[in-house]
Design a protein around this motif. Structure first.
Motif, PDB file in Angstrom:
ATOM      1  N   LYS A 134       5.418  -3.215   1.776  1.00 56.97           N
ATOM      2  CA  LYS A 134       4.887  -4.373   1.064  1.00 56.97           C
ATOM      3  C   LYS A 134       5.530  -5.636   1.591  1.00 56.97           C
ATOM      4  O   LYS A 134       6.494  -5.571   2.346  1.00 56.97           O
ATOM      5  N   VAL A 158      -3.690   4.639  -1.086  1.00 58.22           N
ATOM      6  CA  VAL A 158      -4.737   5.083  -0.169  1.00 58.22           C
ATOM      7  C   VAL A 158      -4.349   6.465   0.323  1.00 58.22           C
ATOM      8  O   VAL A 158      -3.202   6.687   0.718  1.00 58.22           O
ATOM      9  N   TRP A 186      -9.337   2.203  -1.736  1.00 63.73           N
ATOM     10  CA  TRP A 186      -8.071   1.724  -2.278  1.00 63.73           C
ATOM     11  C   TRP A 186      -8.075   1.949  -3.788  1.00 63.73           C
ATOM     12  O   TRP A 186      -9.010   1.557  -4.480  1.00 63.73           O
ATOM     13  N   ILE A 187      -7.023   2.552  -4.281  1.00 57.92           N
ATOM     14  CA  ILE A 187      -6.852   2.822  -5.709  1.00 57.92           C
ATOM     15  C   ILE A 187      -5.875   1.793  -6.267  1.00 57.92           C
ATOM     16  O   ILE A 187      -4.707   1.749  -5.858  1.00 57.92           O
ATOM     17  N   ALA A 188      -6.333   0.963  -7.172  1.00 58.34           N
ATOM     18  CA  ALA A 188      -5.465  -0.063  -7.758  1.00 58.34           C
ATOM     19  C   ALA A 188      -4.436   0.581  -8.673  1.00 58.34           C
ATOM     20  O   ALA A 188      -4.790   1.265  -9.631  1.00 58.34           O
ATOM     21  N   LEU A 189      -3.164   0.365  -8.365  1.00 54.94           N
ATOM     22  CA  LEU A 189      -2.079   0.863  -9.212  1.00 54.94           C
ATOM     23  C   LEU A 189      -1.504  -0.240 -10.092  1.00 54.94           C
ATOM     24  O   LEU A 189      -0.659   0.017 -10.928  1.00 54.94           O
ATOM     25  N   TRP A 237      -1.676  -0.894  -4.151  1.00 55.48           N
ATOM     26  CA  TRP A 237      -2.823   0.018  -4.086  1.00 55.48           C
ATOM     27  C   TRP A 237      -2.353   1.294  -3.427  1.00 55.48           C
ATOM     28  O   TRP A 237      -1.417   1.289  -2.624  1.00 55.48           O
ATOM     29  N   GLU A 240      -4.927  -8.240  -1.602  1.00 54.08           N
ATOM     30  CA  GLU A 240      -5.424  -7.128  -0.771  1.00 54.08           C
ATOM     31  C   GLU A 240      -5.193  -7.396   0.709  1.00 54.08           C
ATOM     32  O   GLU A 240      -4.752  -6.521   1.452  1.00 54.08           O
ATOM     33  N   THR A 291       2.069  -6.141  -6.419  1.00 56.52           N
ATOM     34  CA  THR A 291       0.760  -5.537  -6.655  1.00 56.52           C
ATOM     35  C   THR A 291       0.564  -4.451  -5.600  1.00 56.52           C
ATOM     36  O   THR A 291       0.745  -4.719  -4.406  1.00 56.52           O
ATOM     37  N   VAL A 295       0.853  -1.186   0.000  1.00 53.62           N
ATOM     38  CA  VAL A 295       0.000   0.000   0.000  1.00 53.62           C
ATOM     39  C   VAL A 295       0.890   1.237   0.000  1.00 53.62           C
ATOM     40  O   VAL A 295       1.780   1.369   0.847  1.00 53.62           O
ATOM     41  N   HIS A 328      -3.638   8.680 -12.146  1.00 56.26           N
ATOM     42  CA  HIS A 328      -4.958   8.470 -11.546  1.00 56.26           C
ATOM     43  C   HIS A 328      -5.477   9.777 -10.936  1.00 56.26           C
ATOM     44  O   HIS A 328      -6.631  10.153 -11.155  1.00 56.26           O
TER      45      HIS A 328
END
Length: 163
Positions: free
Chosen positions: A42, A95, A73-76, A93, A53, A91, A8, A155
Motif C-alpha cells: 500500500k 484480489v 476487486w473485493i472492497a475490504l 481491496w 483505487e 483503504t 491491495v 467475505h
C-alpha cells in the motif's frame, strides 16, 4: 495531519485453505523485527488528486514491481491507525491471484541512516514477501491492518456485513 493510503491484499486458495501475500517492511527500522513488521502492499495518495483505487494499483506495482493480478476487486473497506498528529486511513481491496514471491522487484526509498548522521541510504520498501495462512499473517501484520484479514475471511465465507 491525516494521511491516506490505499492497497491491495492478494489472496489464493490452496488445499490447506486461504493464503495472503504480505511484505516485510524494508529498511533498518524493521530489519530485526518480524511481529508487526509486515504490511499489505500500500501507499499514500492525495484525495482529490488520485482515486484510492488508482493509488492502490500504483502502489502495489511500485512496492512489488509487479502488476495487480487480473480479477475482481473485493472492497475490504478502511482501517485507521496511528496517533497524535499522524493518523492514517488505509483503504484496501482484495484480489485473488497467485504471484511468485521470487519475481518481486521492490521499489526503494531514501532516508538518513543512522539518525542524525547526515548520511543518506537507499533501502527497499519491502525486503521480502511471503504467502501466509491468515492465522500466521495476523501477528506479522502491523496491528492496524489486522482487521482486514477478518473482513476477507467473512467475505469469502459469505458472512460479510452488508454495507
Amino acid at each position: 495531519m491525516d494521511v491516506y493510503s490505499a492497497g491491495v491484499l492478494v489472496f489464493r486458495r490452496g488445499e490447506a485453505g486461504i493464503e495472503v501475500l504480505i511484505g516485510h517492511m524494508g529498511g533498518p527500522l524493521f530489519a530485526k523485527k518480524d511481529e508487526s513488521a509486515w504490511s499489505i502492499p500500500k501507499g499514500e495518495y492525495e484525495i482529490g488528486v488520485e482515486s484510492a483505487e488508482v493509488a492502490a494499483a500504483r502502489e502495489f506495482t511500485e512496492e512489488l514491481g509487479l502488476p495487480v493480478p487480473d480479477g475482481p476487486w473485493i472492497a475490504l473497506g478502511d482501517v485507521q491507525y496511528g496517533s497524535g498528529s499522524r493518523r492514517k486511513t488505509v483503504t484496501v481491496w482484495a484480489v485473488e491471484g497467485d504471484l511468485d514471491p521470487d519475481a518481486v522487484v521492490p521499489g526503494t526509498f531514501t532516508m538518513e541512516w543512522p539518525p542524525r548522521s547526515g548520511r543518506l541510504g537507499e533501502f527497499p520498501e519491502i525486503d521480502r514477501v511471503g504467502w501466509f495462512a491468515p492465522a500466521i499473517a495476523e501477528p506479522k501484520l502491523v496491528k492496524g491492518q489486522r482487521p482486514l484479514l477478518q473482513r476477507l475471511a467473512e467475505h469469502l465465507a459469505g458472512t460479510a456485513p452488508t454495507p
